[in-house]
Design a protein around this motif. Sequence first.
Motif, PDB file in Angstrom:
ATOM      1  N   ALA A   1     -56.516   6.068 -13.693  1.00 24.31           N
ATOM      2  CA  ALA A   1     -55.415   5.345 -13.054  1.00 24.31           C
ATOM      3  C   ALA A   1     -54.396   6.309 -12.442  1.00 24.31           C
ATOM      4  CB  ALA A   1     -54.735   4.426 -14.063  1.00 24.31           C
ATOM      5  N   THR A   2     -54.095   7.391 -13.144  1.00 24.28           N
ATOM      6  CA  THR A   2     -53.133   8.380 -12.657  1.00 24.28           C
ATOM      7  C   THR A   2     -53.593   9.004 -11.348  1.00 24.28           C
ATOM      8  OG1 THR A   2     -52.424   8.904 -14.905  1.00 24.28           O
ATOM      9  CG2 THR A   2     -51.974  10.562 -13.213  1.00 24.28           C
ATOM     10  N   TYR A   3     -54.850   9.437 -11.305  1.00 28.11           N
ATOM     11  CA  TYR A   3     -55.330  10.120 -10.103  1.00 28.11           C
ATOM     12  C   TYR A   3     -55.596   9.170  -8.946  1.00 28.11           C
ATOM     13  CZ  TYR A   3     -55.087  14.573 -12.332  1.00 28.11           C
ATOM     14  OH  TYR A   3     -54.592  15.700 -12.928  1.00 28.11           O
ATOM     15  N   ILE A   4     -55.905   7.926  -9.232  1.00 28.47           N
ATOM     16  CA  ILE A   4     -56.025   6.938  -8.148  1.00 28.47           C
ATOM     17  C   ILE A   4     -54.642   6.705  -7.534  1.00 28.47           C
ATOM     18  CG2 ILE A   4     -56.421   4.487  -7.681  1.00 28.47           C
ATOM     19  CD1 ILE A   4     -58.857   4.663  -9.545  1.00 28.47           C
ATOM     20  N   ALA A   5     -53.622   6.597  -8.390  1.00 27.72           N
ATOM     21  CA  ALA A   5     -52.250   6.398  -7.893  1.00 27.72           C
ATOM     22  C   ALA A   5     -51.775   7.615  -7.102  1.00 27.72           C
ATOM     23  CB  ALA A   5     -51.314   6.127  -9.058  1.00 27.72           C
ATOM     24  N   LYS A   6     -52.050   8.820  -7.606  1.00 22.69           N
ATOM     25  CA  LYS A   6     -51.665  10.048  -6.903  1.00 22.69           C
ATOM     26  C   LYS A   6     -52.363  10.140  -5.538  1.00 22.69           C
ATOM     27  CE  LYS A   6     -50.509  13.376 -10.546  1.00 22.69           C
ATOM     28  NZ  LYS A   6     -50.860  14.674 -11.120  1.00 22.69           N
ATOM     29  N   LEU A   7     -53.636   9.755  -5.508  1.00 25.18           N
ATOM     30  CA  LEU A   7     -54.390   9.784  -4.259  1.00 25.18           C
ATOM     31  C   LEU A   7     -53.804   8.831  -3.234  1.00 25.18           C
ATOM     32  CD1 LEU A   7     -56.880  10.912  -2.757  1.00 25.18           C
ATOM     33  CD2 LEU A   7     -58.201   9.046  -3.771  1.00 25.18           C
ATOM     34  N   LYS A   8     -53.456   7.626  -3.664  1.00 24.35           N
ATOM     35  CA  LYS A   8     -52.849   6.638  -2.761  1.00 24.35           C
ATOM     36  C   LYS A   8     -51.524   7.164  -2.238  1.00 24.35           C
ATOM     37  CE  LYS A   8     -54.964   2.459  -4.615  1.00 24.35           C
ATOM     38  NZ  LYS A   8     -54.759   1.223  -5.368  1.00 24.35           N
ATOM     39  N   GLU A   9     -50.731   7.752  -3.107  1.00 24.79           N
ATOM     40  CA  GLU A   9     -49.426   8.293  -2.709  1.00 24.79           C
ATOM     41  C   GLU A   9     -49.595   9.433  -1.701  1.00 24.79           C
ATOM     42  OE1 GLU A   9     -45.476   8.490  -2.343  1.00 24.79           O
ATOM     43  OE2 GLU A   9     -46.502   6.994  -3.575  1.00 24.79           O
ATOM     44  N   LEU A  10     -50.600  10.271  -1.932  1.00 31.24           N
ATOM     45  CA  LEU A  10     -50.852  11.405  -1.049  1.00 31.24           C
ATOM     46  C   LEU A  10     -51.311  10.961   0.337  1.00 31.24           C
ATOM     47  CD1 LEU A  10     -50.744  14.478  -1.349  1.00 31.24           C
ATOM     48  CD2 LEU A  10     -53.163  14.422  -1.944  1.00 31.24           C
ATOM     49  N   ARG A  11     -52.046   9.859   0.407  1.00 29.27           N
ATOM     50  CA  ARG A  11     -52.571   9.369   1.681  1.00 29.27           C
ATOM     51  C   ARG A  11     -51.544   8.617   2.506  1.00 29.27           C
ATOM     52  NH1 ARG A  11     -58.655   7.518  -0.217  1.00 29.27           N
ATOM     53  NH2 ARG A  11     -59.524   9.622  -0.146  1.00 29.27           N
ATOM     54  N   LYS A  12     -50.386   8.295   1.938  1.00 28.13           N
ATOM     55  CA  LYS A  12     -49.341   7.571   2.700  1.00 28.13           C
ATOM     56  C   LYS A  12     -48.717   8.454   3.746  1.00 28.13           C
ATOM     57  CE  LYS A  12     -48.020   4.139  -0.663  1.00 28.13           C
ATOM     58  NZ  LYS A  12     -46.972   3.606  -1.491  1.00 28.13           N
TER      59      LYS A  12
END
Length: 190
Positions: free
Chosen positions: A179-190
């Motif tokens: 969950a942490t890395y999925i959230a970080k990935l989404k944040e990075l792609r914004k």
Amino acid sequence: MSIPKKQRTCRVCKTVFMPHKIMQTVCSPDCAIKQAQAKRANAERIAGIEDRKTVKVKLEAIKTRSQWMKEAQIAFNAYRREVAKVNGYPCISSGRPLDWSGNNVDAGHYRSIGSAPHLRFNEDNCHAQSKHDNRYLSGNAVDYRLGLISRIGLERVEALEADQTPRKYTIEELKAIKATYIAKLKELRK
């Protein structure tokens, strides 16, 4: 592979047809759709499940620790590749620019997951690497170390090499990591 020379009866509409493929059991795409819907309905009936959300929850509940480990690793690796892409980093071992056009970039671990499984989710241990270096040059370890020293410094590389702390991840920890890395990935792609 040869095409069957014998006519068959469609399992859905019961018409006789000449199959085009060896395992063909229905006469048309419409019958194939009806057959798939019937199989899904039958599976849900057998399981006693009415909606897909319930199915998903039940499937999540029966996942093994190794399945959670694999999913967490996929999320972590995707994040580490995206970090390199966003920052324009070259391959950690060869120094060449990475080809982001296809599936040519791996998340290569300095200390491999096989030899140091406790470092599989350590961000200092994992960087974007060309598939050639990671798979065909066995990680290109000597050049990887040089690239790692220039990127994170000698002190952190030596700390990585000295880390022998055993870690056994629980299912809850793996869920949190994913969950942490999925959230970080989404944040990075914004």
